[in-house]
Scaffold this motif. Sequence first.
Motif, mmCIF file in Angstrom:
data_model
loop_
_atom_site.group_PDB
_atom_site.id
_atom_site.type_symbol
_atom_site.label_atom_id
_atom_site.label_comp_id
_atom_site.label_asym_id
_atom_site.label_seq_id
_atom_site.Cartn_x
_atom_site.Cartn_y
_atom_site.Cartn_z
ATOM 1 N N GLY A 64 -5.192 12.234 -0.654
ATOM 2 C CA GLY A 64 -6.196 12.486 0.365
ATOM 3 C C GLY A 64 -5.637 12.561 1.767
ATOM 4 O O GLY A 64 -6.365 12.891 2.704
ATOM 5 N N ASP A 178 -9.121 15.598 -2.103
ATOM 6 C CA ASP A 178 -9.706 14.743 -1.066
ATOM 7 C C ASP A 178 -9.466 13.273 -1.340
ATOM 8 O O ASP A 178 -9.824 12.426 -0.524
ATOM 9 C CB ASP A 178 -11.198 15.029 -0.884
ATOM 10 N N GLY A 179 -8.848 12.943 -2.469
ATOM 11 C CA GLY A 179 -8.500 11.563 -2.755
ATOM 12 C C GLY A 179 -9.630 10.787 -3.398
ATOM 13 O O GLY A 179 -10.676 11.337 -3.755
ATOM 14 N N VAL A 184 -8.223 6.835 0.132
ATOM 15 C CA VAL A 184 -8.591 7.267 1.485
ATOM 16 C C VAL A 184 -8.817 6.061 2.385
ATOM 17 O O VAL A 184 -8.420 6.055 3.554
ATOM 18 C CB VAL A 184 -9.828 8.184 1.442
#
Length: 436
Positions: A64, A178-179, A184
């Motif tokens: 991410g 986006d993790g 994140v």
Amino acid sequence: MKILRLAALFLALATPLRAEIDIQTVTSPGGIKAWLIEDHNIPFTALEIRFRGGTALDQPGKRGAVNLMTALIEEGTGDLDSPAFARARDSLAASFSFGADEDAVSVSARFLTENRDQALDLLRRALVEPSFPPEAVDRVRGQVLANIRSDEKDPGSLAGRMLRAMAFGDHPYASPGDGTAETVAALTRDDIVAAHAATLARDRIYVAAAGDISAADLGAVLDALFSGLPASGAPLPDRAPMNLTGGVTVVDFPGPQSTVLFAHEGMKRDDPDFFAASILNEIMGGGRFGARLMTEVREKRGLTYGIGSYLVGYDQAELYMGQFATANGTVAEAIEVVRGEWARMADQGVTPEELETAKTYMTGSYPLRFDGNGSIANILVGMQMIGLEADYPKTRNDKVNAVTIEDVQRVAARLYQPQALRFVVVGQPDGVATTD
């Protein structure tokens, strides 16, 4: 989803650009290459930039980071915080957008000729000198976490995550770019700075421009924009494994219908059989109502509102995919129809009439996305990234028309593997269970 974006790119490349478009190849004094289509009718230019690598360059445990870094590029540079940067951009009537997928960090810029120098200087500062202020990192991190939580409740996202995890093993493609909430939340500003250095480098730049700019001016622009970036970034990832096997995977998700993805290994874009494969896919699951899957699954049986298939090309892997949604009570029937059509194509190929209809459609239709400088620049940079030559728009139709009935019958037997199809079903389908 990257899958859908790549499908849209391949569909766009399946039709020729306007005949009058002439692609120039430009090399800046500093050695940066770009493609250009000059159009001085409107004092406006679209610039598309890609940095190869994308979220696949996330370091272990830092999933991410590239996505979050990309979302932070416009959040400040030098003495400009986020609101000041936005005011400066808007005062120039310019627009910038930044994104990341598995294989690239993308930058899109639109600006008027009269404001070109100021707009591009502002873009340069954002690319080369982003400040990544801690308060912006925390705020944008929160937005990313909200998106992750939303995806966890979306059946299409869940299906895509499961399919990638099954297909790609421990490769970065196996998990969302986006993790996760955990990775994140743990990212630091230092991780963001490291992701910037790993991805935005001069050894992986692809550029296309369309509009009111000359080749000489574009060359100067390229050196001014990128000279402050590092010469090289992180090593690109290796080939991904292909671990999909035939069968069904069910992910429990409450609701009256199920979302279904299906896939097996695809074909490389530079394979000599790719044009034949593209024609076959148009016949099987292209965007027309006459495609076989639409005819058999929707029109004859009413099992879904829409179904399609597409060849997907990542930098390091290929899939042949499709998707549909149907009521829980009709999932089993729909899967069997898809398998049956896959087997019929492998065994029988296509008719001469189907081949000619697909060729006519693919060579004669002009996608609406080619109706402006921005869309044209976007397609041109995509063409570069998948290794096409600048004369592709002029030669593409001849290559499609050169495909014979013997070619497509041979490639159908090679491409379509009904026993290898893996169906990922997110829902509560009646009478359908996970198989090995």
